[in-house]
Design a protein around this motif. Structure first.
Motif, PDB file in Angstrom:
ATOM      1  N   HIS A  42       0.830  -1.195   0.000  1.00  0.00           N
ATOM      2  CA  HIS A  42       0.000   0.000   0.000  1.00  0.00           C
ATOM      3  C   HIS A  42       0.866   1.248   0.000  1.00  0.00           C
ATOM      4  N   ARG A  80       5.720   3.327  -1.081  1.00  0.00           N
ATOM      5  CA  ARG A  80       4.972   2.087  -1.145  1.00  0.00           C
ATOM      6  C   ARG A  80       5.577   1.101  -0.143  1.00  0.00           C
ATOM      7  N   TYR A  83      -1.845  -2.034  -3.871  1.00  0.00           N
ATOM      8  CA  TYR A  83      -1.347  -2.593  -5.121  1.00  0.00           C
ATOM      9  C   TYR A  83      -1.075  -4.082  -4.953  1.00  0.00           C
ATOM     10  N   GLY A 118      -3.789  -0.701  -8.905  1.00  0.00           N
ATOM     11  CA  GLY A 118      -4.054  -0.062  -7.621  1.00  0.00           C
ATOM     12  C   GLY A 118      -5.546   0.113  -7.379  1.00  0.00           C
TER      13      GLY A 118
END
Length: 125
Positions: A38, A45, A94, A118
């Motif tokens: 995420h 990320r 993601y 995403g």
């Protein structure tokens, strides 16, 4: 040669649950590790959870006991069950997969990482 398509994001109240799905498609020979990451606004990320081809799982400390990652190998799909959601879980999620694919008349093989597009998860009252 392959793509990952995610679904299941949305708006949920704190304490609620969501289930994310990510399906792989294309000329796939094998699927190795799959994972969910995420990314919150202004942050990098981060890995949320991963699952090996044999089903071994790892989780970020922040989600242990609340999230469950699983996979259905015949369906080429990975899931993330998110329970007891908190506002700090708000992010774009993601899907990741380490895939071996083939292409062309000579079945050229390639192994590399793939990412989904995403899906937004918002936890708010």
């Amino acid at each position: 040669q392959a793509q990952l398509v995610e679904s299941g994001g949305g708006l949920v109240q704190p304490g609620g649950s969501l289930r994310l799905s990510c399906a792989a498609s294309g000329t796939i020979l094998s699927i190795n590790n799959m994972a969910w990451y995420h990314q919150a606004p202004g942050k990098e990320r981060e890995l949320v959870a991963s699952i090996s081809s044999g089903g071994r799982t790892t989780y970020a400390d922040s989600v242990k006991g609340r999230f469950i990652i699983s996979r259905d190998n015949p369906k080429k799909t990975v899931y993330l069950q998110m329970n007891s959601l908190k506002s700090e879980d708000t992010a774009v999620y993601y899907c990741y997969a380490d895939l071996e694919t083939y292409s062309g008349a000579y079945f050229n093989r390639e192994r590399r990482a793939y990412w989904g597009q995403g899906t937004q998860v918002t936890v708010s009252s």
